[in-house]
Design a protein around this motif. Structure first.
Motif, PDB file in Angstrom:
ATOM      1  N   GLY A  90       0.755  -1.242   0.000  1.00 57.42           N
ATOM      2  CA  GLY A  90       0.000   0.000   0.000  1.00 57.42           C
ATOM      3  C   GLY A  90       0.782   1.288   0.000  1.00 57.42           C
ATOM      4  N   THR A  91       2.096   1.260   0.159  1.00 56.61           N
ATOM      5  CA  THR A  91       2.881   2.488   0.267  1.00 56.61           C
ATOM      6  C   THR A  91       3.508   2.857  -1.073  1.00 56.61           C
ATOM      7  OG1 THR A  91       3.391   1.938   2.557  1.00 56.61           O
ATOM      8  CG2 THR A  91       4.765   3.607   1.493  1.00 56.61           C
ATOM      9  N   TYR A 115      -4.982  -2.662  -7.140  1.00 53.17           N
ATOM     10  CA  TYR A 115      -4.443  -1.452  -6.512  1.00 53.17           C
ATOM     11  C   TYR A 115      -2.953  -1.267  -6.815  1.00 53.17           C
ATOM     12  CZ  TYR A 115      -2.864   1.689  -2.817  1.00 53.17           C
ATOM     13  OH  TYR A 115      -2.273   2.715  -2.135  1.00 53.17           O
ATOM     14  N   ASP A 116      -2.154  -2.298  -6.548  1.00 53.80           N
ATOM     15  CA  ASP A 116      -0.698  -2.172  -6.722  1.00 53.80           C
ATOM     16  C   ASP A 116      -0.319  -1.930  -8.176  1.00 53.80           C
ATOM     17  OD1 ASP A 116       0.415  -2.630  -3.998  1.00 53.80           O
ATOM     18  OD2 ASP A 116      -0.662  -4.526  -4.191  1.00 53.80           O
ATOM     19  N   ALA A 163       4.361   9.459  -2.012  1.00 54.44           N
ATOM     20  CA  ALA A 163       3.166   8.804  -1.472  1.00 54.44           C
ATOM     21  C   ALA A 163       3.488   7.805  -0.379  1.00 54.44           C
ATOM     22  CB  ALA A 163       2.449   8.094  -2.590  1.00 54.44           C
ATOM     23  N   TYR A 164       2.637   7.758   0.651  1.00 51.74           N
ATOM     24  CA  TYR A 164       2.827   6.795   1.720  1.00 51.74           C
ATOM     25  C   TYR A 164       1.484   6.153   2.051  1.00 51.74           C
ATOM     26  CZ  TYR A 164       4.416   4.786   6.105  1.00 51.74           C
ATOM     27  OH  TYR A 164       4.730   3.928   7.110  1.00 51.74           O
ATOM     28  N   LEU A 165       1.391   4.822   1.831  1.00 53.16           N
ATOM     29  CA  LEU A 165       0.214   4.054   2.215  1.00 53.16           C
ATOM     30  C   LEU A 165       0.693   2.788   2.908  1.00 53.16           C
ATOM     31  CD1 LEU A 165      -0.940   5.130  -1.017  1.00 53.16           C
ATOM     32  CD2 LEU A 165      -2.902   4.328   0.260  1.00 53.16           C
ATOM     33  N   TRP A 312      -3.983   3.660   6.584  1.00 49.32           N
ATOM     34  CA  TRP A 312      -3.464   3.977   5.272  1.00 49.32           C
ATOM     35  C   TRP A 312      -3.143   5.461   5.217  1.00 49.32           C
ATOM     36  CZ3 TRP A 312      -3.656   0.496   0.964  1.00 49.32           C
ATOM     37  CH2 TRP A 312      -4.253  -0.728   1.259  1.00 49.32           C
ATOM     38  N   THR A 313      -2.052   5.790   4.585  1.00 50.17           N
ATOM     39  CA  THR A 313      -1.723   7.196   4.371  1.00 50.17           C
ATOM     40  C   THR A 313      -1.146   7.340   2.975  1.00 50.17           C
ATOM     41  OG1 THR A 313      -1.208   7.424   6.708  1.00 50.17           O
ATOM     42  CG2 THR A 313      -0.454   9.178   5.251  1.00 50.17           C
ATOM     43  N   PHE A 314      -1.490   8.411   2.302  1.00 52.40           N
ATOM     44  CA  PHE A 314      -1.077   8.590   0.907  1.00 52.40           C
ATOM     45  C   PHE A 314      -0.559  10.009   0.754  1.00 52.40           C
ATOM     46  CE2 PHE A 314      -2.881   8.414  -3.684  1.00 52.40           C
ATOM     47  CZ  PHE A 314      -1.624   8.120  -4.166  1.00 52.40           C
TER      48      PHE A 314
END
Length: 327
Positions: A90-91, A115-116, A163-165, A312-314
């Motif tokens: 997710g990141t 998603y990926d 981006a950070y997820l 989650w963080t984006f």
């Protein structure tokens, strides 16, 4: 003609005529055509027998799928190469701003298994560590050994501000895992224990492959300081010679793998994640935003609600001129 000659001819009537017929037959086209046909049949039989013997010696049991050591092919065949998250998913970090609209953020909410691939197709880069799953296969009639792995074509620059997820990692299959620290001058393949790197992997390990035998390798490359692009080379011992087998990213136009330093860090003294302000554009989702993805101000966002194991963080930078295609 003498009387003796006439008597000899009379005693053997038709002899001279028979000799002439035999001579004409031996010099006729039909005679030599028959000889040629017989010779061709005999030759074909001999060649077929020898050819079958050679074929059986090269192709065991006549099974073409068992052919090994093909001319010009490497001793180890690289069957698949995939950038695949092992420790987490997710990141992503992007080099440019995406300027996402509300409808576009809603679209991201609906992404599941794609998603990926969706993120990577649009330039998303793994932060801190990238995991590369490689399936190799022995490509000789004898055993060969992978004795080293090297980072090749390495180029590093300042970290991306992207981006950070985060989501929890999935389980692993039976794999060989090793890691590289891209922040040193000459990265070596190291033992990968959980999330720690230590000790030269091939000092105590050797990967042996027989004909048709497969092995899954996971090579992880990390950086705390840079944005890096690179490829990989496997060193294989084939009999008495050593061969370099390249491993490249089929999902990238330039064949390079990519990873960037993560600018969001855990502060043990404050027990908070910090570094949000390093990014020009910040989007949050998951448990950090239960109602769905939304944009927040990176200079004021504190991240109190972010849980590393649940949320989650984006993050995305604000750079003019970036565009994104959706669907």
């Amino acid at each position: 003609m003498s009387s003796y000659s006439r008597r000899r001819q009379a005693a053997h009537p038709g002899r001279r005529q028979h000799h002439q017929k035999a001579s004409k037959w031996r010099h006729s086209k039909k005679f030599w055509g028959a000889i040629t046909t017989v010779a061709a049949l005999v030759g074909t039989a001999l060649v077929a027998g020898v050819g079958q013997s050679i074929y059986n010696s090269i192709v065991p049991g006549g099974d073409l799928s068992k052919i090994r050591n093909p001319l010009g092919q490497p001793p180890v065949q690289v069957n698949t190469v995939a950038v695949q998250r092992i420790t987490d998913t997710g990141t992503y970090v992007f080099p440019d701003a995406l300027n996402l609209s509300v409808s576009e953020l809603k679209y991201i909410d609906g992404l599941r298994s794609k998603y990926d691939s969706w993120m990577r197709d649009r330039g998303g880069v793994d932060p801190r560590e990238t995991d590369i799953r490689i399936v190799v296969e022995g490509n000789r009639g004898h055993s060969v050994q992978i004795t080293d792995a090297l980072i090749a074509e390495q180029e590093c620059a300042s970290p991306l501000r992207g981006a950070y997820l985060y989501s929890p990692g999935a389980g692993q299959n039976d794999v060989v895992r090793m890691g590289f620290n891209l922040d040193v001058a000459r990265p070596k393949a190291q033992k990968h224990d959980g999330y720690d790197l230590g000790g030269y992997y091939f000092a105590s390990h050797n990967i042996s492959l027989n004909s048709g035998e497969q092995q899954t390798l996971i090579i992880s490359a990390r950086t705390e300081e840079h944005y890096c692009e690179f490829s990989i080379e496997l060193i294989v011992v084939d009999g008495r010679k050593s061969v370099s087998v390249p491993v490249r990213n089929s999902g990238s136009e330039d064949g390079k793998f990519k990873v960037t330093a993560d600018l969001v860090r855990w502060n043990e003294s404050t027990w908070k994640y910090e570094g949000w302000a390093e990014y020009k554009e910040l989007y949050i989702g998951g448990v950090a935003s239960p109602s769905g993805w939304r944009q927040v101000d990176p200079s004021s966002y504190k991240g109190e609600s972010l849980s590393l194991f649940q949320g989650w963080t984006f993050l995305l930078p604000r750079v003019a001129g970036a565009s994104l295609s959706w669907g």
